[in-house]
Design a protein around this motif. Sequence first.
Motif, mmCIF file in Angstrom:
data_model
loop_
_atom_site.group_PDB
_atom_site.id
_atom_site.type_symbol
_atom_site.label_atom_id
_atom_site.label_comp_id
_atom_site.label_asym_id
_atom_site.label_seq_id
_atom_site.Cartn_x
_atom_site.Cartn_y
_atom_site.Cartn_z
ATOM 1 N N LYS A 14 -5.772 -35.111 39.701
ATOM 2 C CA LYS A 14 -5.778 -33.735 39.216
ATOM 3 C C LYS A 14 -7.222 -33.391 38.917
ATOM 4 O O LYS A 14 -7.859 -34.057 38.088
ATOM 5 C CB LYS A 14 -4.912 -33.576 37.960
ATOM 6 N N VAL A 15 -7.735 -32.374 39.592
ATOM 7 C CA VAL A 15 -9.147 -32.036 39.466
ATOM 8 C C VAL A 15 -9.311 -30.528 39.281
ATOM 9 O O VAL A 15 -8.393 -29.749 39.507
ATOM 10 C CB VAL A 15 -9.948 -32.481 40.709
ATOM 11 N N ALA A 16 -10.520 -30.161 38.883
ATOM 12 C CA ALA A 16 -10.963 -28.772 38.919
ATOM 13 C C ALA A 16 -12.167 -28.714 39.846
ATOM 14 O O ALA A 16 -12.850 -29.729 40.058
ATOM 15 C CB ALA A 16 -11.325 -28.286 37.524
ATOM 16 N N ALA A 24 -15.252 -24.791 33.052
ATOM 17 C CA ALA A 24 -14.235 -23.760 33.241
ATOM 18 C C ALA A 24 -14.845 -22.369 33.287
ATOM 19 O O ALA A 24 -14.451 -21.517 34.088
ATOM 20 C CB ALA A 24 -13.191 -23.843 32.135
ATOM 21 N N GLU A 38 -9.039 -25.233 37.949
ATOM 22 C CA GLU A 38 -8.029 -26.291 37.951
ATOM 23 C C GLU A 38 -7.091 -26.178 39.148
ATOM 24 O O GLU A 38 -6.600 -25.103 39.486
ATOM 25 C CB GLU A 38 -7.224 -26.216 36.655
ATOM 26 N N TRP A 54 -1.800 -31.299 40.946
ATOM 27 C CA TRP A 54 -1.849 -32.705 41.362
ATOM 28 C C TRP A 54 -1.715 -32.785 42.889
ATOM 29 O O TRP A 54 -0.970 -32.014 43.502
ATOM 30 C CB TRP A 54 -0.695 -33.480 40.741
ATOM 31 N N LYS A 90 -12.290 -39.624 33.393
ATOM 32 C CA LYS A 90 -11.971 -38.237 33.078
ATOM 33 C C LYS A 90 -13.235 -37.456 32.768
ATOM 34 O O LYS A 90 -14.146 -37.963 32.107
ATOM 35 C CB LYS A 90 -11.005 -38.170 31.888
ATOM 36 N N ASN A 91 -13.290 -36.228 33.256
ATOM 37 C CA ASN A 91 -14.409 -35.300 33.095
ATOM 38 C C ASN A 91 -15.638 -35.698 33.917
ATOM 39 O O ASN A 91 -16.687 -35.074 33.799
ATOM 40 C CB ASN A 91 -14.811 -35.161 31.615
ATOM 41 N N LYS A 106 -14.533 -31.880 39.342
ATOM 42 C CA LYS A 106 -14.437 -32.522 38.038
ATOM 43 C C LYS A 106 -13.059 -33.184 37.928
ATOM 44 O O LYS A 106 -12.037 -32.559 38.172
ATOM 45 C CB LYS A 106 -14.595 -31.488 36.922
ATOM 46 N N LEU A 165 -9.905 -34.357 36.140
ATOM 47 C CA LEU A 165 -9.175 -34.035 34.913
ATOM 48 C C LEU A 165 -8.203 -35.134 34.519
ATOM 49 O O LEU A 165 -7.999 -35.423 33.337
ATOM 50 C CB LEU A 165 -8.410 -32.719 35.091
ATOM 51 N N ASP A 166 -7.573 -35.760 35.538
ATOM 52 C CA ASP A 166 -6.627 -36.841 35.255
ATOM 53 C C ASP A 166 -6.369 -37.591 36.554
ATOM 54 O O ASP A 166 -6.645 -37.076 37.646
ATOM 55 C CB ASP A 166 -5.325 -36.275 34.691
#
Length: 638
Positions: free
Chosen positions: A273-275, A305, A323, A326, A346-347, A363, A365-366
Amino acid sequence: MLMDKLRDGAQGRIAKTIFWLIILSFALAGVGSYLNRPASNDPAVVDDEVISAQTLEKSYQNERANMQAQYGEAASQLLDNPQYLAQLKKSVLDKLINQALLNHKALKAGIRLSNEQVKDAIRQMPEFQVDNKFSNEKFISTLSRVGYTPESFGNSMRQDLARQFWLDGVLTTEFTLPAEVAQLEALYQQKRDVKMITIPADAFRQEVKVSDDEINEFYKAHSKEFMQSEQVKLNYILLSAADLAKSIQPTDSDLKAYYQQHTDSFTEPARRKVAHILITNKDDKAAQDKVNDVLARLKSGSDFAQLAKTESADTLSARQGGELDWFEKGVMDPAFEKAAFALNQKNELSAVVKSAFGYHIIKLLDKQDATVLPYDKAQQVIRQKFIDDKSRELYAEQQQKLSDLGFENPDSLDSVAETLKLPLQKTDFITSKQLPAAINVPAVVTQAFAEKLRDENTNSEVITVSDSAVVMLHVVDYKPSAVKPLADVKALVMAKLQAVKAADKAREAAVTLLEKVKANQPVDDLVAKLNAKVEEKAGLTRFAGNVPAQFSQAVFKLAKPADKAISADLYADEQGNQSVLVLQKITAAPEAKDAQLKQGLAQQLVKLRQEQLYGALIELLRQKASIKYAPVSKQAVE
């Protein structure tokens, strides 16, 4: 054949317009002379090309099956009529002869198609597509159900395409003039008002008396209306993957071994899961400068963000701060995916990533790493997958055995069923509409009622019923179509005869009423005496969807009255009710403004002329060709 691959099936409003406005003055050529006949039993020989009995029978049975599949009960009623069946067989033979004549012309013209052209045409056919893409599995399955192999269907398509290419060169020279289209449109747009005086046939039913002699005469004169459809008595073996699956009982050790061999099937794939921030620009240098600037700002502590909302070209994700949902491997652009799965903390930020869409900064995220589902938790899934795989293997093996055994023991299915340990299923005498539901598909209808199986007393080939079931047939007995005994249909004969006689009496009354209307005499007393219904129907168009087509046709056949003359005529509906139609008013069409209608009319008028030209061409080709019929074919087509 499987389908009319190249037929233009225009049946819409415009096609109906042309049909009713212009009556075709041609018919496809008839059977021709029967003076020269071949010594063999082949239905026909066109020049040197033989149309075999098998070809005719297959085309005939396929035409029947297609009619049933497309028109349902309406087709079944027609197919119960022996006279119609004889006409259908004649038309199928005519079609095969016409195709042979056109094939010869295409061949002489030197039209050849490459294998790739044929394959491309087949790939474009919607019958073989899944989600708008060609499916080889569906292709094979569909052909199998209608008795084709890929090779035979390819050859058929090659001939069809060559024939159509040649025809296009002949037929596409037709055109229309604007004045013709304008006249046609004016007729199409015209409206009419009529008075309709209807005399119900039921009002005379009480007066109708029928004797036994009349019933017998009517029964003999209309015997074709009281037919019992042809029937067959079948033995059959149904092989189903679903039934085979019920017999598979895997042990725990079987399932564990399967689990070890197919670990990938029970693994939850890795996900991320990314942005992201997407930078695009027609000037690639400017895009690179901007993305590097954004990355520098992020490294200096700017909020990801917030920058995504103000700088990202991906406006949809920008609203969510860049964002994304997944995703697993194989979903995203390869460069984007590689960079995303390389992130572990993460991050964590990626370097600048170039994809087919532009430049990204990603980036994390998870993340979820790949996990193998434990055997205990996956046991039910493992069991089902094991049974599915084994049943498919067993189904393929049994299908081949069924084919081999049916061929080796052609005169019965008894030993085949015993060897395969499958039930031998039997029917009583049944029509084509009464096949058991499990085998009720067009391919089975075709085989069950084909002359070949019963004449040769042999097993059928393996017939595909569905993607997971096949059947083999043996025709045990056959009853041709025959007239039902009068004792079985006497009540029906009596009802039909009463309806006919009641309609005749209603027509006599309607004729009297019509004469008075045309003579402009008072009819109110007669209308009341006959218990007739008077209706005013205004603004009728030629193709109004709210009235029967036959009624519209009758209305627009009424002649425009001269001076003070009255234009009126009779109309009978399907129930035998008789009406007097009186033309009240004709409203001319307004100034034409419908460009789309004009274009459609012009196209259909061209199509009509092409059909006329096609009819004349076929007649000419038949006159010049040597067409010989077998004696049996003469009887079939006369």
